[in-house]
Design a protein around this motif. Structure first.
Motif, PDB file in Angstrom:
ATOM      1  N   PRO A 156      11.115  45.287  36.642  1.00 10.98           N
ATOM      2  CA  PRO A 156      10.999  46.891  35.393  1.00 10.98           C
ATOM      3  C   PRO A 156      11.913  46.829  35.557  1.00 10.98           C
ATOM      4  O   PRO A 156      13.615  46.542  35.824  1.00 10.98           O
ATOM      5  N   LEU A 157      12.297  47.339  33.752  1.00  5.00           N
ATOM      6  CA  LEU A 157      13.468  47.849  33.229  1.00  5.00           C
ATOM      7  C   LEU A 157      14.718  48.025  34.059  1.00  5.00           C
ATOM      8  O   LEU A 157      15.470  47.451  34.276  1.00  5.00           O
ATOM      9  N   GLU A 158      14.503  49.338  34.338  1.00  2.00           N
ATOM     10  CA  GLU A 158      16.523  49.490  35.351  1.00  2.00           C
ATOM     11  C   GLU A 158      16.090  48.832  36.055  1.00  2.00           C
ATOM     12  O   GLU A 158      17.154  48.544  36.393  1.00  2.00           O
ATOM     13  N   GLU A 159      15.044  48.159  36.960  1.00  2.00           N
ATOM     14  CA  GLU A 159      15.770  47.206  38.051  1.00  2.00           C
ATOM     15  C   GLU A 159      16.684  45.993  37.099  1.00  2.00           C
ATOM     16  O   GLU A 159      17.702  45.477  37.761  1.00  2.00           O
ATOM     17  N   SER A 160      16.184  45.361  36.323  1.00  2.00           N
ATOM     18  CA  SER A 160      16.604  44.388  35.639  1.00  2.00           C
ATOM     19  C   SER A 160      18.110  44.645  34.817  1.00  2.00           C
ATOM     20  O   SER A 160      18.735  44.231  34.889  1.00  2.00           O
ATOM     21  N   ILE A 161      18.235  45.979  35.025  1.00  2.00           N
ATOM     22  CA  ILE A 161      19.755  46.796  33.958  1.00  2.00           C
ATOM     23  C   ILE A 161      20.459  46.642  35.234  1.00  2.00           C
ATOM     24  O   ILE A 161      21.851  45.967  34.747  1.00  2.00           O
ATOM     25  N   ALA A 162      19.739  46.663  36.189  1.00  2.00           N
ATOM     26  CA  ALA A 162      20.984  46.494  37.768  1.00  2.00           C
ATOM     27  C   ALA A 162      21.502  45.517  37.665  1.00  2.00           C
ATOM     28  O   ALA A 162      22.482  44.986  38.324  1.00  2.00           O
ATOM     29  N   LEU A 163      19.956  44.225  38.042  1.00  2.00           N
ATOM     30  CA  LEU A 163      20.223  42.609  38.188  1.00  2.00           C
ATOM     31  C   LEU A 163      21.603  42.261  36.962  1.00  2.00           C
ATOM     32  O   LEU A 163      21.812  41.682  37.268  1.00  2.00           O
TER      33      LEU A 163
END
Length: 81
Positions: free
Chosen positions: A33-40
């Motif tokens: 998901p987008l939010e997790e992608s940003i954190a990753l």
């Protein structure tokens, strides 16, 4: 994901590189998901910078080591461990 990981500064080069490979793999799959992608991505950037610093430190230590004409290794009090 990044909340449960150790602080980047506490990781060895090998640990950071292994985690970076995992992060890249997850991002390449495109299923996060987008939010997790940003954190990753943020974690990956920190891991990359940490690895780069570790490599530069190792390179600096290696460049301090020289080989004498008789084949013995000399240096300036270098601790490679």
């Amino acid at each position: 994901m990044s909340d449960t990981k150790a602080p980047v500064a506490d990781l060895s080069f090998e640990q950071a590189l292994g985690e970076l490979e995992t992060v890249v793999g997850a991002l390449e799959k495109g299923t996060v998901p987008l939010e997790e992608s940003i954190a990753l991505y943020e974690r990956g950037a920190a891991l990359r910078a940490h690895c780069e610093t570790k490599l530069k430190d190792a390179e600096a230590k290696v460049t301090q080591i020289t080989e004498a004409p008789d084949g013995t290794v000399t240096g300036r009090d270098v601790d490679i461990a």
